[in-house]
Design a protein around this motif. Structure first.
Motif, PDB file in Angstrom:
ATOM      1  N   GLN A   6       0.827  -1.200   0.000  1.00  0.00           N
ATOM      2  CA  GLN A   6       0.000   0.000   0.000  1.00  0.00           C
ATOM      3  C   GLN A   6       0.863   1.252   0.000  1.00  0.00           C
ATOM      4  O   GLN A   6       0.564   2.219  -0.705  1.00  0.00           O
ATOM      5  CB  GLN A   6      -0.928   0.008   1.217  1.00  0.00           C
ATOM      6  CG  GLN A   6      -2.010  -1.053   1.158  1.00  0.00           C
ATOM      7  CD  GLN A   6      -2.920  -0.977   2.364  1.00  0.00           C
ATOM      8  OE1 GLN A   6      -3.224   0.101   2.853  1.00  0.00           O
ATOM      9  NE2 GLN A   6      -3.363  -2.125   2.849  1.00  0.00           N
ATOM     10  N   TRP A  15       0.318   9.940  -3.539  1.00  0.00           N
ATOM     11  CA  TRP A  15      -0.669  10.030  -2.480  1.00  0.00           C
ATOM     12  C   TRP A  15      -0.019   9.679  -1.150  1.00  0.00           C
ATOM     13  O   TRP A  15       1.085   9.156  -1.101  1.00  0.00           O
ATOM     14  CB  TRP A  15      -1.835   9.069  -2.720  1.00  0.00           C
ATOM     15  CG  TRP A  15      -2.564   9.295  -4.006  1.00  0.00           C
ATOM     16  CD1 TRP A  15      -2.819  10.482  -4.597  1.00  0.00           C
ATOM     17  CD2 TRP A  15      -3.130   8.295  -4.854  1.00  0.00           C
ATOM     18  NE1 TRP A  15      -3.525  10.299  -5.760  1.00  0.00           N
ATOM     19  CE2 TRP A  15      -3.725   8.963  -5.943  1.00  0.00           C
ATOM     20  CE3 TRP A  15      -3.203   6.918  -4.802  1.00  0.00           C
ATOM     21  CZ2 TRP A  15      -4.383   8.288  -6.959  1.00  0.00           C
ATOM     22  CZ3 TRP A  15      -3.850   6.254  -5.819  1.00  0.00           C
ATOM     23  CH2 TRP A  15      -4.439   6.938  -6.887  1.00  0.00           C
ATOM     24  N   ARG A  17       0.064   7.388   2.387  1.00  0.00           N
ATOM     25  CA  ARG A  17      -0.246   6.004   2.738  1.00  0.00           C
ATOM     26  C   ARG A  17      -1.621   5.927   3.396  1.00  0.00           C
ATOM     27  O   ARG A  17      -2.382   4.978   3.186  1.00  0.00           O
ATOM     28  CB  ARG A  17       0.835   5.477   3.683  1.00  0.00           C
ATOM     29  CG  ARG A  17       0.649   4.056   4.132  1.00  0.00           C
ATOM     30  CD  ARG A  17       1.732   3.631   5.111  1.00  0.00           C
ATOM     31  NE  ARG A  17       1.958   4.591   6.187  1.00  0.00           N
ATOM     32  CZ  ARG A  17       1.174   4.715   7.272  1.00  0.00           C
ATOM     33  NH1 ARG A  17       0.126   3.952   7.407  1.00  0.00           N
ATOM     34  NH2 ARG A  17       1.441   5.615   8.196  1.00  0.00           N
ATOM     35  N   GLN A  18      -1.966   6.962   4.160  1.00  0.00           N
ATOM     36  CA  GLN A  18      -3.263   6.985   4.834  1.00  0.00           C
ATOM     37  C   GLN A  18      -4.413   7.059   3.833  1.00  0.00           C
ATOM     38  O   GLN A  18      -5.470   6.463   4.041  1.00  0.00           O
ATOM     39  CB  GLN A  18      -3.339   8.185   5.796  1.00  0.00           C
ATOM     40  CG  GLN A  18      -2.394   8.089   6.964  1.00  0.00           C
ATOM     41  CD  GLN A  18      -0.985   8.596   6.649  1.00  0.00           C
ATOM     42  OE1 GLN A  18      -0.693   8.996   5.533  1.00  0.00           O
ATOM     43  NE2 GLN A  18      -0.111   8.554   7.633  1.00  0.00           N
ATOM     44  N   TYR A  19      -4.210   7.780   2.734  1.00  0.00           N
ATOM     45  CA  TYR A  19      -5.259   7.879   1.713  1.00  0.00           C
ATOM     46  C   TYR A  19      -5.518   6.519   1.073  1.00  0.00           C
ATOM     47  O   TYR A  19      -6.670   6.129   0.861  1.00  0.00           O
ATOM     48  CB  TYR A  19      -4.864   8.909   0.651  1.00  0.00           C
ATOM     49  CG  TYR A  19      -5.855   9.044  -0.473  1.00  0.00           C
ATOM     50  CD1 TYR A  19      -7.135   9.524  -0.245  1.00  0.00           C
ATOM     51  CD2 TYR A  19      -5.521   8.667  -1.773  1.00  0.00           C
ATOM     52  CE1 TYR A  19      -8.052   9.643  -1.275  1.00  0.00           C
ATOM     53  CE2 TYR A  19      -6.432   8.780  -2.805  1.00  0.00           C
ATOM     54  CZ  TYR A  19      -7.697   9.267  -2.546  1.00  0.00           C
ATOM     55  OH  TYR A  19      -8.597   9.377  -3.573  1.00  0.00           O
ATOM     56  N   SER A  21      -4.969   3.621   2.470  1.00  0.00           N
ATOM     57  CA  SER A  21      -5.646   2.814   3.485  1.00  0.00           C
ATOM     58  C   SER A  21      -7.134   3.150   3.548  1.00  0.00           C
ATOM     59  O   SER A  21      -7.977   2.271   3.714  1.00  0.00           O
ATOM     60  CB  SER A  21      -5.016   3.043   4.855  1.00  0.00           C
ATOM     61  OG  SER A  21      -3.684   2.599   4.859  1.00  0.00           O
ATOM     62  N   LYS A  22      -7.446   4.423   3.403  1.00  0.00           N
ATOM     63  CA  LYS A  22      -8.847   4.857   3.397  1.00  0.00           C
ATOM     64  C   LYS A  22      -9.585   4.252   2.198  1.00  0.00           C
ATOM     65  O   LYS A  22     -10.722   3.790   2.331  1.00  0.00           O
ATOM     66  CB  LYS A  22      -8.908   6.375   3.336  1.00  0.00           C
ATOM     67  CG  LYS A  22     -10.300   6.945   3.286  1.00  0.00           C
ATOM     68  CD  LYS A  22     -10.250   8.463   3.179  1.00  0.00           C
ATOM     69  CE  LYS A  22     -11.629   9.053   3.027  1.00  0.00           C
ATOM     70  NZ  LYS A  22     -11.585  10.517   2.897  1.00  0.00           N
ATOM     71  N   LEU A  23      -8.951   4.238   1.027  1.00  0.00           N
ATOM     72  CA  LEU A  23      -9.576   3.646  -0.156  1.00  0.00           C
ATOM     73  C   LEU A  23      -9.826   2.161   0.041  1.00  0.00           C
ATOM     74  O   LEU A  23     -10.846   1.628  -0.409  1.00  0.00           O
ATOM     75  CB  LEU A  23      -8.702   3.889  -1.389  1.00  0.00           C
ATOM     76  CG  LEU A  23      -8.550   5.338  -1.840  1.00  0.00           C
ATOM     77  CD1 LEU A  23      -7.537   5.435  -2.978  1.00  0.00           C
ATOM     78  CD2 LEU A  23      -9.879   5.914  -2.264  1.00  0.00           C
ATOM     79  N   ARG A  25     -10.313   0.657   3.019  1.00  0.00           N
ATOM     80  CA  ARG A  25     -11.424   0.545   3.983  1.00  0.00           C
ATOM     81  C   ARG A  25     -12.772   0.799   3.318  1.00  0.00           C
ATOM     82  O   ARG A  25     -13.773   0.180   3.662  1.00  0.00           O
ATOM     83  CB  ARG A  25     -11.241   1.530   5.134  1.00  0.00           C
ATOM     84  CG  ARG A  25     -10.294   1.097   6.201  1.00  0.00           C
ATOM     85  CD  ARG A  25     -10.411   1.945   7.459  1.00  0.00           C
ATOM     86  NE  ARG A  25     -10.463   3.372   7.198  1.00  0.00           N
ATOM     87  CZ  ARG A  25      -9.424   4.199   7.105  1.00  0.00           C
ATOM     88  NH1 ARG A  25      -8.209   3.722   7.247  1.00  0.00           N
ATOM     89  NH2 ARG A  25      -9.577   5.485   6.870  1.00  0.00           N
ATOM     90  N   GLN A  26     -12.803   1.750   2.362  1.00  0.00           N
ATOM     91  CA  GLN A  26     -14.052   2.063   1.666  1.00  0.00           C
ATOM     92  C   GLN A  26     -14.428   0.988   0.650  1.00  0.00           C
ATOM     93  O   GLN A  26     -15.542   0.987   0.136  1.00  0.00           O
ATOM     94  CB  GLN A  26     -13.925   3.399   0.939  1.00  0.00           C
ATOM     95  CG  GLN A  26     -13.866   4.582   1.852  1.00  0.00           C
ATOM     96  CD  GLN A  26     -13.640   5.885   1.082  1.00  0.00           C
ATOM     97  OE1 GLN A  26     -13.270   5.875  -0.093  1.00  0.00           O
ATOM     98  NE2 GLN A  26     -13.859   7.004   1.747  1.00  0.00           N
ATOM     99  N   ARG A  28     -12.952   0.631  -2.280  1.00  0.00           N
ATOM    100  CA  ARG A  28     -12.690   1.084  -3.647  1.00  0.00           C
ATOM    101  C   ARG A  28     -11.472   0.375  -4.227  1.00  0.00           C
ATOM    102  O   ARG A  28     -11.330   0.268  -5.437  1.00  0.00           O
ATOM    103  CB  ARG A  28     -12.498   2.593  -3.655  1.00  0.00           C
ATOM    104  CG  ARG A  28     -13.789   3.314  -3.243  1.00  0.00           C
ATOM    105  CD  ARG A  28     -13.625   4.779  -3.122  1.00  0.00           C
ATOM    106  NE  ARG A  28     -13.396   5.381  -4.433  1.00  0.00           N
ATOM    107  CZ  ARG A  28     -13.044   6.643  -4.615  1.00  0.00           C
ATOM    108  NH1 ARG A  28     -12.878   7.429  -3.564  1.00  0.00           N
ATOM    109  NH2 ARG A  28     -12.857   7.116  -5.813  1.00  0.00           N
TER     110      ARG A  28
END
Length: 93
Positions: A6, A15, A17-19, A21-23, A25-26, A28
């Motif tokens: 990731q 981007w 790394r947190q973004y 991870s967010k994708l 989790r969502q 996507r």
């Protein structure tokens, strides 16, 4: 089929790394054995993206307008309309 971590996927695309991870989790982006399939993830993001983003990226440049010049002061004591007087005042300032 390039499987990358990731953090590596985030670095390659500019981007955080947190973004990424967010994708994940969502939902996507899906992971395969804890890694991101780069080509599949980019296609999924492109397909799931907001359509207006494409319009903003391909918007034509605005046409150049000629610069506004201050009107020449009138000779003598003839009356000057309000707009001309205001423009002369602002140009003087």
């Amino acid at each position: 089929m390039a499987l990358v971590s990731q953090s590596e996927f985030a670095r390659r695309n500019g981007w955080s790394r947190q973004y990424v991870s967010k994708l994940v989790r969502q939902g996507r982006i899906t992971l395969e054995n804890g890694k991101v399939n780069e080509t599949v993830a980019l296609q999924a993001l492109k397909a799931d993206g907001e359509p207006s983003t494409v319009l903003r990226q391909t918007a034509p440049a605005k046409p150049m307008q000629p610069p506004v010049t201050a009107p020449v002061p009138t000779e003598g004591r003839s009356a000057v309309d309000y707009l001309t007087a205001r423009t002369m005042r602002e140009a003087y300032r």
